[in-house]
Design a protein around this motif. Sequence first.
Motif, PDB file in Angstrom:
ATOM      1  N   LYS A 120      49.054  38.626  51.671  1.00 46.52           N
ATOM      2  CA  LYS A 120      49.065  39.249  50.343  1.00 46.52           C
ATOM      3  C   LYS A 120      49.884  40.544  50.287  1.00 46.52           C
ATOM      4  N   PRO A 135      49.028  43.222  39.966  1.00 45.96           N
ATOM      5  CA  PRO A 135      48.401  44.534  40.123  1.00 45.96           C
ATOM      6  C   PRO A 135      49.184  45.419  41.092  1.00 45.96           C
ATOM      7  N   VAL A 160      40.217  47.177  43.970  1.00 46.63           N
ATOM      8  CA  VAL A 160      39.847  45.943  44.660  1.00 46.63           C
ATOM      9  C   VAL A 160      40.316  46.083  46.106  1.00 46.63           C
ATOM     10  N   LYS A 162      40.677  44.005  49.707  1.00 43.92           N
ATOM     11  CA  LYS A 162      40.657  42.619  50.204  1.00 43.92           C
ATOM     12  C   LYS A 162      41.446  42.497  51.500  1.00 43.92           C
ATOM     13  N   GLN A 166      43.248  35.893  53.901  1.00 51.07           N
ATOM     14  CA  GLN A 166      41.940  35.241  53.892  1.00 51.07           C
ATOM     15  C   GLN A 166      41.825  34.468  52.600  1.00 51.07           C
ATOM     16  N   GLY A 167      40.774  33.688  52.405  1.00 51.26           N
ATOM     17  CA  GLY A 167      40.564  32.941  51.169  1.00 51.26           C
ATOM     18  C   GLY A 167      39.084  32.888  50.855  1.00 51.26           C
ATOM     19  N   SER A 169      37.384  34.257  48.619  1.00 54.98           N
ATOM     20  CA  SER A 169      36.839  35.574  48.241  1.00 54.98           C
ATOM     21  C   SER A 169      36.175  36.285  49.426  1.00 54.98           C
ATOM     22  N   TRP A 170      36.395  35.786  50.630  1.00 56.69           N
ATOM     23  CA  TRP A 170      35.813  36.425  51.811  1.00 56.69           C
ATOM     24  C   TRP A 170      36.392  37.829  51.947  1.00 56.69           C
ATOM     25  N   VAL A 172      36.415  40.263  49.914  1.00 64.98           N
ATOM     26  CA  VAL A 172      36.958  40.890  48.695  1.00 64.98           C
ATOM     27  C   VAL A 172      35.841  41.680  48.009  1.00 64.98           C
ATOM     28  N   GLU A 237      44.976  47.646  42.327  1.00 60.11           N
ATOM     29  CA  GLU A 237      44.530  48.042  40.996  1.00 60.11           C
ATOM     30  C   GLU A 237      43.628  46.923  40.447  1.00 60.11           C
ATOM     31  N   TYR A 238      42.554  47.296  39.768  1.00 59.79           N
ATOM     32  CA  TYR A 238      41.670  46.298  39.170  1.00 59.79           C
ATOM     33  C   TYR A 238      42.237  45.830  37.835  1.00 59.79           C
ATOM     34  N   VAL A 239      42.449  44.536  37.710  1.00 64.62           N
ATOM     35  CA  VAL A 239      42.931  43.977  36.439  1.00 64.62           C
ATOM     36  C   VAL A 239      41.725  43.409  35.693  1.00 64.62           C
ATOM     37  N   THR A 265      33.738  33.757  37.308  1.00 65.14           N
ATOM     38  CA  THR A 265      33.313  34.355  38.580  1.00 65.14           C
ATOM     39  C   THR A 265      32.061  35.196  38.339  1.00 65.14           C
ATOM     40  N   GLU A 273      33.709  32.573  42.731  1.00 64.90           N
ATOM     41  CA  GLU A 273      34.014  31.627  41.657  1.00 64.90           C
ATOM     42  C   GLU A 273      32.769  30.800  41.359  1.00 64.90           C
ATOM     43  N   GLU A 311      46.531  32.280  40.606  1.00 63.95           N
ATOM     44  CA  GLU A 311      45.391  32.822  39.853  1.00 63.95           C
ATOM     45  C   GLU A 311      45.869  34.025  39.055  1.00 63.95           C
ATOM     46  N   GLU A 325      47.019  36.221  42.724  1.00 67.67           N
ATOM     47  CA  GLU A 325      47.566  35.684  43.981  1.00 67.67           C
ATOM     48  C   GLU A 325      48.139  34.305  43.730  1.00 67.67           C
TER      49      GLU A 325
HETATM   50  N1  ATP Z   1      43.367  43.073  41.521  1.00 66.97           N
HETATM   51  C1  ATP Z   1      42.310  42.428  41.030  1.00 66.97           C
HETATM   52  N2  ATP Z   1      41.813  42.756  39.810  1.00 66.97           N
HETATM   53  C2  ATP Z   1      40.726  42.132  39.306  1.00 66.97           C
HETATM   54  N3  ATP Z   1      40.053  41.185  39.956  1.00 66.97           N
HETATM   55  C3  ATP Z   1      40.498  40.815  41.180  1.00 66.97           C
HETATM   56  C4  ATP Z   1      41.652  41.410  41.770  1.00 66.97           C
HETATM   57  N4  ATP Z   1      41.842  40.860  42.976  1.00 66.97           N
HETATM   58  C5  ATP Z   1      40.862  39.953  43.132  1.00 66.97           C
HETATM   59  N5  ATP Z   1      40.041  39.925  42.063  1.00 66.97           N
HETATM   60  C6  ATP Z   1      38.879  39.049  41.879  1.00 66.97           C
HETATM   61  O1  ATP Z   1      38.425  38.616  43.142  1.00 66.97           O
HETATM   62  C7  ATP Z   1      38.605  37.189  43.295  1.00 66.97           C
HETATM   63  C8  ATP Z   1      39.008  36.881  44.715  1.00 66.97           C
HETATM   64  O2  ATP Z   1      40.201  37.579  45.027  1.00 66.97           O
HETATM   65  P1  ATP Z   1      41.459  36.830  45.660  1.00 66.97           P
HETATM   66  O3  ATP Z   1      41.797  35.671  44.816  1.00 66.97           O
HETATM   67  O4  ATP Z   1      42.526  37.807  45.895  1.00 66.97           O
HETATM   68  O5  ATP Z   1      40.851  36.381  47.062  1.00 66.97           O
HETATM   69  P2  ATP Z   1      40.884  34.992  47.836  1.00 66.97           P
HETATM   70  O6  ATP Z   1      39.876  35.118  48.905  1.00 66.97           O
HETATM   71  O7  ATP Z   1      42.276  34.665  48.217  1.00 66.97           O
HETATM   72  O8  ATP Z   1      40.422  33.975  46.726  1.00 66.97           O
HETATM   73  P3  ATP Z   1      40.224  32.394  46.737  1.00 66.97           P
HETATM   74  O9  ATP Z   1      38.749  32.233  46.528  1.00 66.97           O
HETATM   75  O10 ATP Z   1      40.988  31.988  45.521  1.00 66.97           O
HETATM   76  O11 ATP Z   1      40.729  31.835  48.016  1.00 66.97           O
HETATM   77  C9  ATP Z   1      39.638  36.819  42.233  1.00 66.97           C
HETATM   78  O12 ATP Z   1      39.504  35.474  41.823  1.00 66.97           O
HETATM   79  C10 ATP Z   1      39.298  37.797  41.115  1.00 66.97           C
HETATM   80  O13 ATP Z   1      38.183  37.355  40.353  1.00 66.97           O
END
Ligand code: ATP
Length: 445
Positions: A120, A135, A160, A162, A166-167, A169-170, A172, A237-239, A265, A273, A311, A325
């Motif tokens: 990322k 963001p 945020v 993260k 990783q995937g 939401s681990w 995050v 940045e939080y969107v 979510t 999610e 996303e 992402e």
């Molecule tokens: N910059 C951001 N602003 C607002 N919400 C965010 C942001 N980054 C992440 N999130 C929230 O956190 C969730 C998980 O973040 P992200 O998709 O980056 O992680 P992931 O682990 O790659 O996700 P996935 O479950 O899709 O594999 C996003 O779906 C979103 O709801």
Amino acid sequence: MTIGTGPRGPGVLVIEPMGNAGRFLVEAADRLGLRLYAATHKEVHDAYPDRLRSALAGVCATDLTDTPRALADMEAFCRSRAVAGVAVCFELFTPLAAVLAERVGLPGNDPLLARAARNKILMGEAFSAAGVPAPRWAVARDAAEARRVAESGGLGRPLVVKPAEQGGSWGVSVVDAPDGAAGRGGGSGAGRGGGVGCGPGRPDGPGPLAAAVAAAQRFTHAQPHGLELDTTALLQEYVPGAEYSCDTVVAGGVAYPLPVVRKDTTRGRYRIETGHTCPSGLDPELVRTVQHTAARAALAVGVRNGIAHTELKIPPGTRTPYVIETGARLPGDNLCEVVEAATGVSEAVAYLQAVLGRVPDTVATASAAASIRFLLPEHGGVLRHASIPEAPGTHSELHLRPGDPVPEPADSACRIGHVLARAATAHLARALAAGVVARSRVEVG
Ligand SMILES: Nc1ncnc2c1ncn2[C@@H]1O[C@H](COP(=O)(O)OP(=O)(O)OP(=O)(O)O)[C@@H](O)[C@H]1O
Ligand SMILES: [Mg+2]
């Protein structure tokens, strides 16, 4: 003589088909008359479900964590079987697939950019270079660096945090910064620069920001293969706003948009999610804007012959989607099934066509709706009981069995099961699935 179909059809090597999209790839290969091969580790192959194992025309047993060896093994395999395309299920293997395709001379993604679809930090750089709305971000190698970034105010509040790689939401977390507490509710209503909800941090423990950085940095290797991960934390940045996903299949560098899906979510500190619905409910013009932005994101990370799952969030009062992402892979969460039930488009078929260099079938043949909802526990523990009632128009699946450990609800690993509903409209499909979830019983001790 067999023409185009059956066991004599072209072969596709899938670098680890054991992800959520694996079963959709198997079905799609069957429909297209393709031979499907897997590249994996012997121990991982031993644990494949029978259905996957029996669907494979052959296996390239290798060590996917040893790039030179894996490339040599897979190249020899591809040449000996006249493999015509390379695909993936796991995001972490997308760079390997791009390099392999180039070595063998098959259609694939840009190997020079491919790491940006996995990492990322590189993704943020690729989005900036291509002008993709995303963001603002900064890296943090430790909590002190994160505090300096937070105190500078350059990313606003909340933040945020993260993992770079990783995937699910681990790792995050959404945190107020620099000294505030983790958010609890109200996240989606917070404007840029607004709070996500506050509460006191533990007086004896690390502050919420330091805890979030530690949570993001705790993944050193990805299982089941043991692939080493970049443990740098990323601050974003939080969107605010509603969230969507949109996949893009790309063939010969031409992007073909796929349907937009609405994502739900949890709110607050952890964003798990909870469901997906297709169609998205957006007006047609905004659907096209989301598809266009998703296509730009896919091309920005070098997707040329393959698929990207992107996303996006749309801040309230705007019509500008921001890309959270993108990954150069099929979506997880049974989204292949949701999209096909709603529109008739098989993303897995389109993906396999793209990796073979064919024009993908992306024209919708249905205008119905589908929604998937996940069963989440209120807390971690051990699963005592789980049951999902049957209802017409729905089917369900339990992911955990009684006696299984239930992780704390901090990421998607805690999900106990899901319900998938089909109906004439998105509203009905969502309500149908939500109703079944509400009548389900989950007991965690
Ligand atoms: N910059 C951001 N602003 C607002 N919400 C965010 C942001 N980054 C992440 N999130 C929230 O956190 C969730 C998980 O973040 P992200 O998709 O980056 O992680 P992931 O682990 O790659 O996700 P996935 O479950 O899709 O594999 C996003 O779906 C979103 O709801
Ligand atoms: Mg995500």
